[in-house]
Design an enzyme around this catalytic site. Structure first.
Site, PDB file in Angstrom:
ATOM      1  N   TYR A  64       0.851  -1.192   0.000  1.00  0.00           N
ATOM      2  CA  TYR A  64       0.000   0.000   0.000  1.00  0.00           C
ATOM      3  C   TYR A  64       0.880   1.232   0.000  1.00  0.00           C
ATOM      4  CZ  TYR A  64      -4.956  -0.972   0.306  1.00  0.00           C
ATOM      5  OH  TYR A  64      -6.238  -1.291  -0.007  1.00  0.00           O
ATOM      6  N   GLU A  66      -0.566   4.843  -0.327  1.00  0.00           N
ATOM      7  CA  GLU A  66      -1.363   6.064  -0.534  1.00  0.00           C
ATOM      8  C   GLU A  66      -0.524   7.300  -0.207  1.00  0.00           C
ATOM      9  OE1 GLU A  66      -5.141   5.740   1.414  1.00  0.00           O
ATOM     10  OE2 GLU A  66      -5.631   3.930   0.293  1.00  0.00           O
ATOM     11  N   ASP A 241      -7.376  14.900 -23.515  1.00  0.00           N
ATOM     12  CA  ASP A 241      -7.281  13.458 -23.263  1.00  0.00           C
ATOM     13  C   ASP A 241      -6.555  12.861 -24.471  1.00  0.00           C
ATOM     14  OD1 ASP A 241      -7.687  10.740 -23.153  1.00  0.00           O
ATOM     15  OD2 ASP A 241      -9.782  10.880 -22.517  1.00  0.00           O
ATOM     16  N   THR A 270      -3.878   7.254 -21.203  1.00  0.00           N
ATOM     17  CA  THR A 270      -3.614   5.896 -20.751  1.00  0.00           C
ATOM     18  C   THR A 270      -2.170   5.587 -21.114  1.00  0.00           C
ATOM     19  OG1 THR A 270      -4.446   5.044 -22.839  1.00  0.00           O
ATOM     20  CG2 THR A 270      -5.976   5.016 -20.983  1.00  0.00           C
ATOM     21  N   LYS A 273      -2.045   2.154 -24.789  1.00  0.00           N
ATOM     22  CA  LYS A 273      -2.505   2.155 -26.186  1.00  0.00           C
ATOM     23  C   LYS A 273      -1.281   2.353 -27.082  1.00  0.00           C
ATOM     24  CE  LYS A 273      -7.250   3.568 -25.171  1.00  0.00           C
ATOM     25  NZ  LYS A 273      -7.361   4.174 -23.840  1.00  0.00           N
ATOM     26  N   ARG A 279      -1.316  -1.537 -18.646  1.00  0.00           N
ATOM     27  CA  ARG A 279      -2.659  -0.963 -18.583  1.00  0.00           C
ATOM     28  C   ARG A 279      -2.709   0.033 -17.423  1.00  0.00           C
ATOM     29  NH1 ARG A 279      -7.133  -2.126 -21.136  1.00  0.00           N
ATOM     30  NH2 ARG A 279      -5.812  -3.504 -22.337  1.00  0.00           N
TER      31      ARG A 279
END
Ligand code: DSN
Length: 478
Positions: A64, A66, A241, A270, A273, A279
């Site tokens: 973790y 954060e 975007d 992203t 692509k 991903r």
């Protein structure tokens, strides 16, 4: 890197998995076979490198983290700090961006981070603060209405879905269409191209808080300098975007007015692509938005995925190599060869061609819906996806278009001559497919007939086309 090392790594990994749940190991192996054998023309997919894939399969997944680099809500994040800082550094250098935030898990998450960053930066509101501590799903329509009224301006102007915009650019069934009063700009019905004067007119009338540029199915370059001028003229934040074409920006195919990074206040993408990474998502922004963007987790994101950030660092390092620019140029050369091959055979293409990585075929020219065409092509070993065309009479489910793209086949090494052969295969399937009828005799938007022998023959031809370009040639799982 020896070929042997890649093969050994993946074989060993499967052996370890097989000892626990052999069906998962089998599915992973079967997926490689499927990807190797099909002509992958999905414009948003690619093949990440073995190094990128391996960077994800390890114990970073257990951590973790954060917070942000050096400011975590958990102890023991020094190694996560290393990979997150590396990924961000590569992203800043690659795109020439002042700030990079590499935690988003997807493009949709990156867009949500950007929306909240812009809102939080632009509006200090008790209602917004209240919303920040509640689950978005708990907000009722009345809550959203009250929130928007209190904020004064929560308007977004983005490209419409059927013109090629993305559903997160304010499409009603997406949360962006509920968070924002939304208006769309479309494309010129005659040319299929963005009409910048119409965008300026819409911006003057609507006065959006955010003007969104970018697309998921528009086959042309976009002039981001002009869009920034439009945003400035109405005091809007300009967001782009670039999920689909990030690889073309990274590879310096899109430069000057067509590179969004110097023109936009905030850019989302992203990483999987045309950029060919794992991903995931990413946000690049100007310094004034950096603090708000870095609050993405826990504001709108779950805990960061350190194993994916490690893979982002690897893939971004790959994209900084000189051969990536060559790859990016070949993506466009291939898309243009594919478009020319289709046009020469009589296909109808939205905008009449392409200058990026994708081609949008209007399959009404073949008497088919997008859904019929997508399935007939799949029967023939050609993987595509159906997509709306501008002013689509068949809606977003059946559609009238097929979107095809070249990032994946270009990674495999196919070139322009093979794109012409691909155009021939696609055209043959679409001309030989006939729309079907419902039981009551009315035309069906889903049923179709295609001779099974012909489909098999095309699938064999597709495999032959791929044979000289094996996928992951160094990996032998047998
Ligand atoms: N699903 C992606 C695409 O195919 O374009 C965008 O979210």
């Amino acid at each position: 890197m020896s070929h042997n090392a890649e093969s050994t790594a993946f074989r060993s990994a499967l052996e370890v998995i097989r000892a626990v749940e052999p069906r998962v190991a089998d599915a992973i192996g079967a997926e490689l076979t499927d990807q190797r054998e099909s002509l992958k023309l999905i414009a948003s997919e690619n093949y990440a490198s073995p190094a990128t894939l391996l960077a994800m399969g390890n114990w970073f997944s257990d951590k973790y983290a954060e917070g942000t680099v050096g400011r975590r809500f958990y102890a023991g994040c020094q190694n996560v700090d290393t990979v997150e800082a590396l990924a961000a550094e590569h992203a800043r250098e690659l795109f020439g961006a002042p700030h990079a935030y590499v935690q988003p898990h997807s493009g949709i998450d990156a867009n949500l981070v950007a929306f909240w960053a812009v809102l939080a930066d632009r509006v200090e509101s008790p209602a917004l603060k209240k919303a920040q501590v509640r689950q978005v799903n708990d907000l009722t329509e009345a809550d959203w209405f009250a929130l928007r009224r209190e904020l004064g301006n929560q308007r977004m102007l983005g490209m419409s879905l059927d013109a090629g915009g993305h559903l997160t650019h304010g499409f009603r069934p997406n949360i962006s269409g509920k968070m924002f009063d939304q208006r769309s700009y479309g494309t010129d019905p005659a040319t299929g191209l963005i009409d910048y004067d119409r965008v300026a007119e819409a911006a003057r009338e609507f006065k959006p808080l955010i003007l969104v540029g970018g697309y998921s199915a528009y086959p042309r370059k976009v002039n981001f300098r002009i869009l920034r001028e439009i945003a400035d003229s109405v005091g809007a934040t300009f967001m782009v975007d670039m999920a689909h074409f990030a690889g073309l920006v990274a590879g310096k195919v899109f430069t000057g007015d067509f590179d969004p990074v110097p023109h936009a206040h905030i850019v989302t993408t992203t990483t999987h692509k045309s950029l060919r990474g794992p991903r995931g998502g990413m946000v690049l922004c100007q310094p004034e938005l950096a603090d708000q963007v870095d609050r993405g987790c826990p504001m709108v994101l779950g805990g960061p995925l350190p194993h994916v950030m490690a893979a982002k660092a690897v893939a971004l390092a790959e994209a900084r190599r000189p051969d990536f620019a060559d790859y990016a140029q070949r993506i466009v050369d291939n898309a243009q060869a594919l478009a020319e091959g289709l046009l020469r055979r009589g296909a109808k293409l939205v905008t009449g061609g392409t200058d990026n990585h994708l081609v949008l075929i209007d399959v009404s020219g073949y008497g088919l819906t997008g859904r019929q065409a997508e399935q007939a092509l799949l029967d023939s070993g050609i993987v595509t996806n159906r997509n709306s065309v501008p002013q689509d009479p068949n809606g977003a489910w059946y559609t009238s278009g097929i979107r095809i793209g070249t990032p994946a086949l270009t990674t495999r090494g196919l070139g322009t001559a093979e794109m012409d052969q691909t155009a021939e295969l696609i055209h043959t399937v679409l001309t030989q497919t006939t729309a079907g009828a419902n039981a009551d005799g009315t035309p069906s938007k889903a049923k179709y007939t295609l001779d099974a022998d012909l489909a098999d023959k095309i699938a064999r031809q597709a495999t032959d086309l791929l044979a000289p370009h094996p996928l992951y040639p160094a990996i032998d799982l047998a």
